[in-house]
Design a protein around this motif. Sequence first.
Motif, mmCIF file in Angstrom:
data_model
loop_
_atom_site.group_PDB
_atom_site.id
_atom_site.type_symbol
_atom_site.label_atom_id
_atom_site.label_comp_id
_atom_site.label_asym_id
_atom_site.label_seq_id
_atom_site.Cartn_x
_atom_site.Cartn_y
_atom_site.Cartn_z
ATOM 1 N N LEU A 146 0.837 -1.189 0.000
ATOM 2 C CA LEU A 146 0.000 0.000 0.000
ATOM 3 C C LEU A 146 0.876 1.244 0.000
ATOM 4 C CD1 LEU A 146 -2.601 -1.081 2.704
ATOM 5 C CD2 LEU A 146 -2.963 -1.015 0.255
ATOM 6 N N THR A 147 0.536 2.205 -0.837
ATOM 7 C CA THR A 147 1.246 3.481 -0.830
ATOM 8 C C THR A 147 0.734 4.340 0.328
ATOM 9 O OG1 THR A 147 -0.383 4.515 -2.292
ATOM 10 C CG2 THR A 147 1.478 3.379 -3.334
ATOM 11 N N MET A 148 1.494 5.374 0.678
ATOM 12 C CA MET A 148 1.066 6.277 1.752
ATOM 13 C C MET A 148 -0.247 6.954 1.396
ATOM 14 S SD MET A 148 3.090 5.954 4.250
ATOM 15 C CE MET A 148 2.412 7.319 5.183
ATOM 16 N N HIS A 149 -0.393 7.324 0.111
ATOM 17 C CA HIS A 149 -1.651 7.952 -0.324
ATOM 18 C C HIS A 149 -2.820 7.002 -0.117
ATOM 19 C CE1 HIS A 149 -4.642 10.006 -2.743
ATOM 20 N NE2 HIS A 149 -4.756 8.934 -3.508
ATOM 21 N N ALA A 150 -2.639 5.730 -0.490
ATOM 22 C CA ALA A 150 -3.714 4.752 -0.323
ATOM 23 C C ALA A 150 -4.062 4.571 1.148
ATOM 24 C CB ALA A 150 -3.304 3.426 -0.950
ATOM 25 N N LYS A 151 -3.047 4.553 2.018
ATOM 26 C CA LYS A 151 -3.303 4.379 3.451
ATOM 27 C C LYS A 151 -4.130 5.537 4.012
ATOM 28 C CE LYS A 151 0.804 1.599 4.447
ATOM 29 N NZ LYS A 151 2.097 1.529 5.184
ATOM 30 N N TYR A 152 -3.791 6.759 3.590
ATOM 31 C CA TYR A 152 -4.556 7.921 4.062
ATOM 32 C C TYR A 152 -6.012 7.839 3.605
ATOM 33 C CZ TYR A 152 -0.212 10.210 5.486
ATOM 34 O OH TYR A 152 0.968 10.526 6.103
ATOM 35 N N VAL A 153 -6.208 7.464 2.345
ATOM 36 C CA VAL A 153 -7.580 7.359 1.819
ATOM 37 C C VAL A 153 -8.344 6.265 2.547
ATOM 38 C CG1 VAL A 153 -8.953 6.793 -0.220
ATOM 39 C CG2 VAL A 153 -6.927 8.253 -0.450
ATOM 40 N N ILE A 154 -7.701 5.130 2.776
ATOM 41 C CA ILE A 154 -8.357 4.011 3.454
ATOM 42 C C ILE A 154 -8.751 4.395 4.868
ATOM 43 C CG2 ILE A 154 -8.019 1.664 4.329
ATOM 44 C CD1 ILE A 154 -6.139 1.211 1.929
ATOM 45 N N GLU A 155 -7.841 5.055 5.592
ATOM 46 C CA GLU A 155 -8.121 5.445 6.971
ATOM 47 C C GLU A 155 -9.247 6.472 7.040
ATOM 48 O OE1 GLU A 155 -4.469 6.741 8.677
ATOM 49 O OE2 GLU A 155 -3.476 4.791 8.434
ATOM 50 N N ASP A 156 -9.211 7.472 6.147
ATOM 51 C CA ASP A 156 -10.269 8.497 6.137
ATOM 52 C C ASP A 156 -11.621 7.877 5.806
ATOM 53 O OD1 ASP A 156 -8.416 10.407 6.768
ATOM 54 O OD2 ASP A 156 -8.151 11.125 4.710
ATOM 55 N N ASN A 157 -11.651 7.001 4.800
ATOM 56 C CA ASN A 157 -12.917 6.369 4.420
ATOM 57 C C ASN A 157 -13.425 5.423 5.493
ATOM 58 O OD1 ASN A 157 -12.575 7.764 2.087
ATOM 59 N ND2 ASN A 157 -12.515 5.993 0.724
ATOM 60 N N ASP A 158 -12.502 4.747 6.178
ATOM 61 C CA ASP A 158 -12.918 3.842 7.246
ATOM 62 C C ASP A 158 -13.540 4.616 8.399
ATOM 63 O OD1 ASP A 158 -12.951 1.152 8.508
ATOM 64 O OD2 ASP A 158 -11.571 2.100 9.921
ATOM 65 N N GLU A 159 -12.966 5.770 8.753
ATOM 66 C CA GLU A 159 -13.543 6.591 9.809
ATOM 67 C C GLU A 159 -14.902 7.149 9.393
ATOM 68 O OE1 GLU A 159 -10.707 9.570 10.795
ATOM 69 O OE2 GLU A 159 -9.266 8.157 11.676
ATOM 70 N N ALA A 160 -15.068 7.367 8.086
ATOM 71 C CA ALA A 160 -16.361 7.848 7.578
ATOM 72 C C ALA A 160 -17.336 6.699 7.340
ATOM 73 C CB ALA A 160 -16.152 8.625 6.286
ATOM 74 N N GLU A 161 -16.928 5.463 7.704
ATOM 75 C CA GLU A 161 -17.763 4.263 7.582
ATOM 76 C C GLU A 161 -18.125 3.960 6.136
ATOM 77 O OE1 GLU A 161 -21.104 4.560 10.177
ATOM 78 O OE2 GLU A 161 -19.883 4.542 12.004
ATOM 79 N N ILE A 162 -17.187 4.232 5.238
ATOM 80 C CA ILE A 162 -17.351 3.855 3.833
ATOM 81 C C ILE A 162 -16.870 2.423 3.670
ATOM 82 C CG2 ILE A 162 -16.644 4.335 1.452
ATOM 83 C CD1 ILE A 162 -16.324 7.255 2.247
#
Length: 279
Positions: A146-162
């Motif tokens: 996973l790239t750093m960009h992907a990790k940030y997107v995954i974490e943000d979306n997970d907190e938003a319950e996506i």
Amino acid sequence: MQLSYVTEVGSEEMEFGDELPDHGCLQEDEIPRVGMRFAQLQMAHDFYVTYAKKVGFATKIRTTTYDKITKAPINQAIRCNRDGYRESRVKAPTRKNTISAAGYKARIYVKFDKDIQDWVLFKVDLAHSHPCSARKTVHYHEYRQLTMHAKYVIEDNDEAEIRPNKTFLALSNEAGGPSNLGFSEKDLRNYITVRLRTSNVNADVREMMSYFMRMKDINPNFFYAVKLDEECKFKSAVWVDAKCRASYEYYGDVSVDSTYSTNRHGLSFVSFVGGQPPW
């Protein structure tokens, strides 16, 4: 040192069914060839791994020879991870997956040159008896990350319950397709699971310490103690509320209940239960 090819690019020594991977996207100095030199063995290994990733196969270290006196490596063979011959011990009607390994020759041999004190490729075979596809590199475990960009997107979306599949679809569209991501949806889900597990452990400790401090503010007779390991990580805790301390002072009796099993953090729970009045 006498240098010799096992198989040269375009050599007539290639057997029927062998084929060279597509080198159209590579510069000449990115293709392994006999005589290439490297300051360290790891640099030679990294060079071949980079080449393999770009043309579409994974590598493994086949053999390493060490000096009998110094115990230092003196030569190493790095091959395509689908080399060798294997047969399944499970009968065909009952096995789900076939064995994919075959006699694939693609490999390099790197040897330590004592005179110049560096490492040299002294044998190179670029031919495969299976097709290579750089677009399918994502399916090799060695290259999935996973790239750093992907990790940030995954974490943000997970907190938003996506949902994870929606996040993977969004990242795929952004990269121009799943094959350009460098990781699979399973890798994305595993990252969420590991991240949540780690954050939950920290959250549990924080909540427990917050409870201890609240109880101490309410009643100074509340007692607690927390033990940390050598790395300053939580190891164990004990606490006694003010009422239990007063009961013990009055009755002088206590029993231990250790029937609780360990929880998901690997910690056991033992309760100290006050005894009955003497009358």
